[in-house]
Every structure is written in structure tokens, then in C-alpha cells.
Design an enzyme around this catalytic site. Structure first.
Site, PDB file in Angstrom:
ATOM      1  N   SER A  69       4.405  -4.389  -6.438  1.00 33.89           N
ATOM      2  CA  SER A  69       5.368  -5.222  -7.152  1.00 33.89           C
ATOM      3  C   SER A  69       4.711  -5.935  -8.328  1.00 33.89           C
ATOM      4  O   SER A  69       5.371  -6.232  -9.332  1.00 33.89           O
ATOM      5  CB  SER A  69       6.025  -6.221  -6.204  1.00 33.89           C
ATOM      6  OG  SER A  69       5.097  -6.833  -5.363  1.00 33.89           O
TER       7      SER A  69
ATOM      8  N   GLN B 262      12.752   1.517  -3.964  1.00 35.19           N
ATOM      9  CA  GLN B 262      11.918   1.163  -5.107  1.00 35.19           C
ATOM     10  C   GLN B 262      12.704   1.073  -6.405  1.00 35.19           C
ATOM     11  O   GLN B 262      12.460   0.189  -7.223  1.00 35.19           O
ATOM     12  CB  GLN B 262      10.773   2.167  -5.230  1.00 35.19           C
ATOM     13  CG  GLN B 262       9.770   2.043  -4.081  1.00 35.19           C
ATOM     14  CD  GLN B 262       8.607   3.013  -4.209  1.00 35.19           C
ATOM     15  OE1 GLN B 262       8.799   4.177  -4.517  1.00 35.19           O
ATOM     16  NE2 GLN B 262       7.407   2.530  -3.948  1.00 35.19           N
TER      17      GLN B 262
ATOM     18  N   ASP C 273       0.822  -1.206   0.000  1.00 36.23           N
ATOM     19  CA  ASP C 273       0.000   0.000   0.000  1.00 36.23           C
ATOM     20  C   ASP C 273       0.854   1.252   0.000  1.00 36.23           C
ATOM     21  O   ASP C 273       0.617   2.194  -0.760  1.00 36.23           O
ATOM     22  CB  ASP C 273      -0.926   0.005   1.222  1.00 36.23           C
ATOM     23  CG  ASP C 273      -1.891  -1.166   1.212  1.00 36.23           C
ATOM     24  OD1 ASP C 273      -2.086  -1.761   0.137  1.00 36.23           O
ATOM     25  OD2 ASP C 273      -2.448  -1.485   2.267  1.00 36.23           O
TER      26      ASP C 273
ATOM     27  N   ARG D  63       4.263 -10.274  -5.188  1.00 38.16           N
ATOM     28  CA  ARG D  63       3.106 -10.298  -4.297  1.00 38.16           C
ATOM     29  C   ARG D  63       2.480  -8.906  -4.227  1.00 38.16           C
ATOM     30  O   ARG D  63       3.111  -7.898  -4.550  1.00 38.16           O
ATOM     31  CB  ARG D  63       3.515 -10.736  -2.893  1.00 38.16           C
ATOM     32  CG  ARG D  63       4.173  -9.642  -2.095  1.00 38.16           C
ATOM     33  CD  ARG D  63       4.507 -10.054  -0.672  1.00 38.16           C
ATOM     34  NE  ARG D  63       4.421  -8.902   0.226  1.00 38.16           N
ATOM     35  CZ  ARG D  63       5.075  -8.824   1.374  1.00 38.16           C
ATOM     36  NH1 ARG D  63       5.868  -9.797   1.770  1.00 38.16           N
ATOM     37  NH2 ARG D  63       4.923  -7.755   2.137  1.00 38.16           N
ATOM     38  N   GLY D  64       1.222  -8.843  -3.754  1.00 39.33           N
ATOM     39  CA  GLY D  64       0.584  -7.562  -3.491  1.00 39.33           C
ATOM     40  C   GLY D  64       0.240  -6.814  -4.761  1.00 39.33           C
ATOM     41  O   GLY D  64      -0.027  -7.399  -5.811  1.00 39.33           O
ATOM     42  N   GLU D  65       0.269  -5.482  -4.683  1.00 39.03           N
ATOM     43  CA  GLU D  65      -0.126  -4.651  -5.820  1.00 39.03           C
ATOM     44  C   GLU D  65       1.040  -3.927  -6.460  1.00 39.03           C
ATOM     45  O   GLU D  65       1.225  -3.963  -7.676  1.00 39.03           O
ATOM     46  CB  GLU D  65      -1.189  -3.631  -5.396  1.00 39.03           C
ATOM     47  CG  GLU D  65      -1.642  -2.734  -6.526  1.00 39.03           C
ATOM     48  CD  GLU D  65      -2.858  -1.882  -6.188  1.00 39.03           C
ATOM     49  OE1 GLU D  65      -2.909  -0.729  -6.631  1.00 39.03           O
ATOM     50  OE2 GLU D  65      -3.756  -2.371  -5.482  1.00 39.03           O
TER      51      GLU D  65
ATOM     52  N   TYR E 156       4.268 -13.881  -0.110  1.00 39.73           N
ATOM     53  CA  TYR E 156       3.813 -14.161   1.241  1.00 39.73           C
ATOM     54  C   TYR E 156       4.301 -15.562   1.623  1.00 39.73           C
ATOM     55  O   TYR E 156       5.022 -16.207   0.861  1.00 39.73           O
ATOM     56  CB  TYR E 156       2.289 -14.070   1.305  1.00 39.73           C
ATOM     57  CG  TYR E 156       1.740 -12.740   0.857  1.00 39.73           C
ATOM     58  CD1 TYR E 156       1.958 -11.582   1.611  1.00 39.73           C
ATOM     59  CD2 TYR E 156       0.997 -12.625  -0.326  1.00 39.73           C
ATOM     60  CE1 TYR E 156       1.468 -10.352   1.197  1.00 39.73           C
ATOM     61  CE2 TYR E 156       0.499 -11.397  -0.743  1.00 39.73           C
ATOM     62  CZ  TYR E 156       0.741 -10.264   0.021  1.00 39.73           C
ATOM     63  OH  TYR E 156       0.257  -9.050  -0.405  1.00 39.73           O
TER      64      TYR E 156
END
Length: 388
Positions: free
Chosen positions: A282, A262, A23, A278-280, A200
Site C-alpha cells: 500500500s 487490489q 507481502d 502501512r506496510g510495503e 497498524y
């Protein structure tokens, strides 16, 4: 085309960290992208300073209340919330709730700020219909609009800073080999399959690692510090792995990398042949890397995340031939707990050359669409005209 002379000059973004880095990574990239216009003031409120500092090391040395780094004013979101003048555009990211005192200050302005709810990225069909919709506050004279990032022309687009893809192409053509030699384990064969691993917790990794270790092609995992590291150590029969360590087992090796900023993570994605992400944040950066990828999606109650995963696979794989699409789907589902990763791997690995071509085509196609900042500026311009 947006009338940029009519655009607001002050912006602020509110981010409460839910997924540690995903996030906040999106919000930091958005703030930096907005701040590329020197006439634009951008403030980012964050409730987890430690997480911010890992992605933006310059934040660690700021005073207690925050300060400016790379053109962005970084501020600590604390309680009680400080009395500050709201910006012309207030963005609440990922369903966080604005401080009540700040909402009151927004309502007290002669010209209320534009209030935008930045939602999570999704390829689901309903997103286009909800993008840009408004919702009035039940008591205050304010209304927020919902902004949905997405992969089609009728959504909010993807974050893509100017010059990103040109920098990627230069790196992959001229700098990749030197970066891998400096970053990876020494002595890797030329035919090594380089895989970045940021996931994760991954119970299926042990069986997949066994398959890699027994395989004919050398595989090297580059693993930034993160939640999957304990599973990586277990796959090598180790109690733990520390930053800088290399583990080896048959044809498989792994190097643990320090958590990077980043820009450093982008180079990791650009360098590898396959990116497990994973996530948004990346997930989007892996698409801009134009390499094959597999997405470990954030799990939701009642397995609702699988609808989101399948929606993206349907869109992403629309131009793939059936064997490659099936290989992609089977491995992605297994990587997310629906299937056997080791059993899905051989067919997925055989499809990697076709998936590599497809990944570059997909990146180029997305780059022809307006990016998220362009869409955000257009939304605000339309609001200015409507209220003018």
C-alpha cells in the site's frame, strides 16, 4: 535494452505471509505483471490461502490444490511439498525458505533455474551496492541473487503495471466525485478532507481524532477492515464498528469499508486527499496515487525501522522546501510513535497543498525509471547471456 527473446518463459514465486496482506500483495501484483505476456507461465505459491482470497477473490473458488486466475497459476504451499518441475526462474520473496525437496529438484535440472531472492523495499544507501549480488548454496550447485526494489536507477525499481498512471488520471479527472458519493457517507460538504486510513494499531489516533472533531474543516476517514479499526471505534467512543457503518463526531466522520481487492484499493487511494498507509504494497500504491501520504512502517526490533523510514524521508523530501519537509517529517515520526500526532497535524495540514504538488512530481519522476518487472527481466537476460 533487454533481449526479451532470450528470457525464460516459466516463472514461479514463493511467498510466506508475514504481514498478512503486504507481502502477499506484492507477490500477487508481481505475478500478474509477469503474466501479462501470454507466452510466460507464472506460478505463485502461497501458504495462507485465506489472505490470498481476500486480495484475489477468484482464488476462493479454486480446487484444493489451486488453479489459474487472471493468467497466474495459484498454488497452495503445503507440507509435504508436491513434486513439481521447477520453473526456469524461481523467486523466493522476503526471506522465505524454499522447500528442501524443491531445492533438490532445482539442482537436478540439466540447466539450473535462475534463483532470485526478492528483498523488502528500502531507500537506504546500502541497497544499491547489494542489488544483484550472488550467494552460492553451500551444498547444491545453485546460486541465488539478491534483488532489491528501490527508488533509484541503480536498484530494482518499483512495481508499476502498464497503463496504471493513465487509469489513475482518468479516474481523478472524471470519476472521483461519483466514487466518493457512492462510497462515503451521504451529505459530506464540498470542502471535506478525504483521508484513507489503513494502519497498524495506532494509539495516537484518539488525540488526532479529537483535533479533527473540533476543527473547522470537515474530515472524513474511509477505513478498510483492518488492524486499526478498534482504535477508530474507540476514538468515537464506540465498542466496535462494523463494515458499512458511519460514525460522526463534530467535524469528523468515518465510514468502514469492506476489505477490497487490489484494484478497489487503488481507487480508494486515487480518490482521497491524504492516504495513511502501512506496510510495503500500500506504501508503493500510495506513491502511484500521486497524493500526500503518511507511512506507518512495520516495526522492527531495536527500532531499526526508523532508519528505513528516515532514509525514505531524506530521498522523498530532497526537493521540498524546509517548512514542508519539516511538517512531513514531524507528522510521519509522530504517526510512527515518535511524537504527538495531534500537535504535528496543524502544520502538516497547512503543508498539504505543497505536498500534493510534490506527490505528483515524485510519482512522475519514479515513472520515468524502469519498473520492477523491467529490472527483473534485465537481470535474467544478463544471466542468460553470461551462461550461454
Amino acid at each position: 535494452m533487454a533481449d526479451f527473446h532470450a528470457l525464460p518463459r516459466s516463472w514461479e514465486i514463493f511467498c510466506q505471509v508475514v504481514d498478512n496482506f503486504g507481502d502477499i500483495g506484492v507477490c500477487l501484483r508481481l505475478a500478474r505483471a509477469l503474466a501479462t505476456d501470454p507466452a510466460r507461465e507464472v506460478r505463485l505459491w502461497v501458504d495462507d490461502w485465506q489472505a490470498l482470497s481476500r486480495l484475489c477473490p477468484g482464488a476462493a473458488g479454486l480446487p484444493a490444490e489451486g488453479g489459474k486466475v487472471e493468467g497466474v497459476e495459484l498454488r497452495r504451499w503445503r507440507s509435504p511439498f508436491p513434486a513439481v518441475e521447477p520453473a526456469e526462474v524461481v523467486i523466493e520473496a522476503f526471506a522465505c525458505e524454499l522447500p528442501p525437496s524443491h531445492l533438490q529438484a532445482m539442482a537436478a535440472r540439466p540447466q539450473p533455474p535462475q534463483w532470485i531472492n526478492l528483498e523488502y523495499l528500502s531507500a537506504e544507501d546500502w541497497v544499491a551496492g547489494c542489488h544483484g549480488l550472488g550467494s552460492p548454496h553451500p551444498r547444491l550447485g545453485l546460486a541465488k541473487r539478491f534483488f532489491f526494489p528501490g527508488f533509484t536507477a541503480d536498484t530494482g525499481g518499483l512495481l508499476r503495471e502498464s497503463g496504471l498512471l493513465a487509469a489513475r488520471d482518468v479516474f481523478q479527472a472524471a470519476e472521483r466525485a461519483a466514487w466518493l458519493a457512492a462510497t462515503g457517507p451521504a451529505g459530506q460538504p464540498d470542502d471535506t478532507l478525504w483521508i484513507s486510513l489503513f494502519a497498524y494499531e495506532q494509539p495516537g489516533l484518539a488525540a488526532l481524532a479529537e483535533h479533527w472533531a473540533q476543527g473547522d474543516r470537515p474530515v472524513c476517514l474511509l477505513v478498510p477492515e483492518g488492524r486499526v479499526l478498534a482504535d477508530v471505534a474507540a476514538a468515537f467512543g464506540r465498542p466496535r464498528l462494523e463494515v458499512g457503518e458511519t460514525a460522526r463526531r463534530g467535524a469528523l466522520s468515518a465510514r468502514v469499508l469492506p476489505f477490497t481487492d487490489q484494484a478497489g484499493y487503488d481507487r480508494l487511494l486515487w480518490a482521497c486527499d491524504l492516504n495513511l498507509v502501512r506496510g510495503e504494497d500500500s506504501f508503493v500504491r500510495a506513491q502511484w496515487a500521486a497524493r500526500p501520504l503518511a507511512w506507518h512502517i512495520y516495526a522492527q526490533e531495536e527500532e531499526a525501522h526508523f532508519h528505513k523510514l528516515q532514509a525514505f524521508l531524506d530521498l522523498y523530501g530532497a526537493d521540498l522546501q524546509t517548512p514542508a519537509l519539516q511538517a512531513l517529517t514531524d507528522f510521519w515520526l509522530a504517526w510512527n510513535g515518535r511524537g504527538d500526532t495531534a500537535a504535528a497535524w496543524p502544520i502538516f495540514a497547512a503543508a498539504l497543498p505543497e505536498l500534493a504538488r510534490h506527490a505528483r512530481q515524485w510519482s512522475a519522476r519514479q515513472a520515468r525509471l524502469p519498473d520492477l518487472v523491467e529490472r527483473l527481466l534485465e537481470l535474467c537476460t544478463h544471466s542468460v547471456k553470461a551462461n550461454g
